[in-house]
Design a protein around this motif. Structure first.
Motif, short mmCIF file in Angstrom:
data_model
loop_
_atom_site.label_atom_id
_atom_site.label_comp_id
_atom_site.label_asym_id
_atom_site.label_seq_id
_atom_site.Cartn_x
_atom_site.Cartn_y
_atom_site.Cartn_z
N MET A 406 0.72 -1.20 -0.15
CA MET A 406 0.17 -0.03 -0.29
C MET A 406 0.99 1.12 -0.08
O MET A 406 0.61 2.22 -0.56
CB MET A 406 -0.88 -0.02 1.31
N ILE A 407 1.78 1.29 0.83
CA ILE A 407 3.02 2.27 0.69
C ILE A 407 3.63 2.46 -0.53
O ILE A 407 3.63 3.81 -1.00
CB ILE A 407 3.99 2.36 1.82
N GLU A 408 3.86 1.59 -1.22
CA GLU A 408 4.52 1.47 -2.60
C GLU A 408 3.22 2.21 -3.50
O GLU A 408 3.82 2.94 -4.39
CB GLU A 408 4.96 0.25 -3.19
N GLU A 409 2.18 1.85 -3.58
CA GLU A 409 1.26 2.33 -4.31
C GLU A 409 0.93 3.80 -4.14
O GLU A 409 0.61 4.43 -4.94
CB GLU A 409 0.14 1.62 -4.22
N LEU A 410 1.01 4.03 -2.89
CA LEU A 410 0.81 5.62 -2.35
C LEU A 410 1.92 6.31 -3.05
O LEU A 410 1.87 7.43 -3.38
CB LEU A 410 0.70 5.56 -0.84
N ASP A 411 3.18 6.01 -2.89
CA ASP A 411 4.34 6.46 -3.43
C ASP A 411 4.25 6.76 -4.97
O ASP A 411 4.64 7.77 -5.51
CB ASP A 411 5.62 5.80 -3.07
N ARG A 412 3.85 5.58 -5.63
CA ARG A 412 3.63 5.60 -6.99
C ARG A 412 2.38 6.79 -7.53
O ARG A 412 2.79 7.56 -8.44
CB ARG A 412 3.04 4.41 -7.47
N ALA A 413 1.39 6.74 -6.91
CA ALA A 413 0.34 7.89 -6.81
C ALA A 413 0.93 9.23 -6.58
O ALA A 413 0.66 10.21 -7.25
CB ALA A 413 -0.82 7.72 -5.88
N ASN A 414 1.79 9.35 -5.70
CA ASN A 414 2.27 10.59 -5.36
C ASN A 414 3.40 11.12 -6.35
O ASN A 414 3.43 12.26 -6.83
CB ASN A 414 3.35 10.62 -4.05
N ALA A 415 4.11 10.17 -7.11
CA ALA A 415 5.03 10.56 -8.19
C ALA A 415 4.19 10.84 -9.20
O ALA A 415 4.43 11.87 -10.10
CB ALA A 415 5.58 9.22 -8.63
#
Length: 582
Positions: A406-415
């Motif tokens: 979930m953190i990885e997907e949030l980081d991708r969304a943030n990018a």
């Protein structure tokens, strides 16, 4: 005595005592009716006094009277006769009687009258004609007459002109004009509209169309010459030709493809720009010169221009480039109806419109990004923080892999949001003087690492370029996006080339790949936010590149074919500072 003449014998008292048949034929009276008739009675009243007076004078001198007069026939018809009355004398010179003869000359008198009327009509027409006319004898080349139009135009009085010869009167400028007329007429041919120059009395040279023919005047062969003065017409034509050349000079130098086309589609004139674009075209058909066709183009409006005499506007494609065409109905100086066509290459205009449309979309999305980007990030940051907090607790250790995903997907969304925010039109940038080569070299290890992982290669071809006002972070992002797109477009073994060089007043950055090129439909949509041909792409990479270029007042062009694509970024060089004058 001719049997065609009337004969009669007249008494001393003037009475007819004998007449022959021809006399009866002329007068209409029978021989019996003529006996005892006074000869004066038959004379026309208007001629009677003149004839009687002449007869009395001749009779006094015992001479023969010979004169022409009109005679009234019995039926009232008037005939012309020539009469002769001779006295018949005794030995003592007494008049014993008269012998008279009559000859009918009515036909000859009518012919003479007709000839006189014809001569009068010719004289009136000769002198009243607006054309210059002159007559000279062929025997001695001496002018025997000239009309008023010639005398006025040449500036001579009648006394100065008539009686002089063609050679001693300086009239023809070129001797060949006179020789040409004489030569043609010796061949029994009339001369029509031979252009020649003649001199006035003041020495002015004028131009005329000369016609000439041999006539007979008073039984002498003469030359009749008529001249139409076309000097003013020639001057007007010369002035029009000057204006025509001036117009063609203007047309030649206009930065548009201009041609004058006739009704059969043949090109009468093509300007320099047209010839540079399509080759020499004069004398060819327009569809042949432009497109190598054998028949007119379907979309052509030239027929409408000629038929309806209206201006037209249409578009056509030549060698893959769109052209805007304008057509206008005109007439050439010779009266020929023409169509003036002007075609303008609108490829760049269309590209500019597409660029403006793309920028409008970018600006709209940028404004949206600026408005909602931060609002989305704030709750995402909170969620990420709690996920990290829970992932650190022993009680949640069994869910750590889920928390990390979930953190990885949030980081991708943030990018993605970071890229999204890069589209903002009013994003603040920090411009500093720096060399584009320096930024490329600093990124080379990163790009080369990405290439090596995919079994691909990177080549740098950096020219000697000046420093530019750049925002380093943005330019790094632009170069990385273009380089990674190029690497992803190639199969293993391909080489990505990054090139910099000067081009006139521009500094150019090129990123060239050896992929399969970009499809035409996709090419039109490049730079559109969220448009992508990649399975996992966001469609924001190129949109960000276009936004960065726009903020740096740079321009991106794409060249593509089956051998790969080149993304060309053109930066405007700084204008040189003008030297200060003391």
């Amino acid at each position: 005595m001719s049997i065609m003449s009337g004969f009669c014998q007249i008494s001393p008292a003037g009475l007819c005592v004998y007449s022959n048949e021809q006399t009866s034929s002329i007068t209409g009276y029978s021989s019996e009716e003529m006996l005892g008739m006074g000869w004066v009675k038959a004379i026309h009243p208007e001629d009677r006094h003149r004839v009687v007076a002449k007869w009395k004078k001749c009779n006094a001198n015992r001479d023969t009277l010979g004169t022409s007069f009109r005679l009234l026939r019995k039926d009232g018809e008037v005939v012309w006769v020539i009469g002769q009355i001779a006295p018949f004398l005794a030995e003592d010179h007494r008049v014993l009687g008269y012998i008279a003869t009559l000859s009918d000359v009515t036909g000859r008198k009518k012919a003479e009258k007709a000839l006189q009327l014809s001569a009068e009509r010719f004289s009136k027409a000769f002198n009243a004609s607006p054309s210059m006319m002159a007559i000279y004898r062929l025997a001695d080349d001496r002018f025997v007459d000239a009309n008023n139009s010639l005398l006025e135009a040449a500036g001579y009085s009648r006394a100065e002109f008539v009686g002089r010869t063609v050679t001693d009167l300086p009239f023809w400028v070129e001797e060949k004009t006179r020789n040409s007329i004489t030569g043609l007429l010796q061949g029994k041919e009339a001369v029509h509209n031979l252009e020649g120059r003649f001199l006035t009395k003041t020495g002015e040279v004028r131009i005329g169309l000369v016609s000439a023919e041999v006539i007979e005047l008073n039984s002498e062969p003469c030359m009749f010459v008529a001249i139409n003065d076309i000097t003013e017409q020639k001057r007007a034509e010369a002035a029009i030709e000057v204006e025509r050349r001036r117009l063609f000079t203007v047309l030649h130098n206009l930065p548009a493809n201009i041609a004058l086309v006739e009704q059969d589609y043949s090109v009468r004139f093509a300007n320099n720009y047209f010839c540079e674009s399509f080759g020499e075209s004069s004398g060819k058909y327009c569809y042949e010169a432009l497109y190598g066709r054998k028949t007119p183009c379907e979309a052509c409006r030239i027929d409408k221009i000629f038929q309806e005499r209206v201006s037209c506007k249409w578009e056509q494609v030549h060698n893959g480039r769109p052209y805007q065409l304008y057509g206008y109905p005109i007439h050439d100086i010779d009266g020929t109806p023409l169509a003036l066509t002007m075609s303008i290459d609108i490829s760049e205009l269309k590209q500019l419109k597409e660029e403006m449309l793309r920028l409008d979309r970018l600006n709209l999305i940028g404004e949206m990004a600026a408005g909602i980007g931060h609002e989305i990030r704030n709750p995402m940051t909170t969620v990420r923080g709690f996920l990290q907090f829970l992932g650190a607790k022993k009680a949640c250790a069994g869910y750590k892999d889920f928390f990390d995903l979930m953190i990885e997907e949030l980081d991708r969304a943030n990018a993605i949001i970071t890229e999204y925010l890069s589209l903002a039109k009013n994003k603040n940038i920090e411009l500093k003087e720096q060399n584009l080569n320096f930024i490329v070299k600093s990124l080379f290890p990163i790009i080369q690492a990405d290439a090596m992982l995919a079994d691909k290669y990177v080549a740098l071809v950096l020219g000697d370029i000046p420093a530019l006002p750049l925002d380093e972070k943005e330019i790094r992002q632009l170069i990385l996006n273009l380089a990674r797109n190029g690497l992803e477009a190639m199969v293993p073994g391909g080489t990505l080339t990054i090139r910099t060089y000067n081009d006139a007043d521009k500094v150019v950055l090129e990123v060239q790949d050896k992929g399969q090129g970009i499809a035409p439909d996709a090419l039109k949509k490049l730079g559109t936010p969220f448009f992508t041909t990649k399975d996992k792409g966001t469609g924001l990479g190129l949109a960000v590149c276009y936004s960065i270029a726009t903020r740096h007042k740079a321009k991106i062009e794409v060249k593509t074919d089956s051998g790969g694509s080149i993304f060309v970024v053109q930066f405007q060089r700084k204008s040189p500072v003008a030297p200060q004058m003391n």
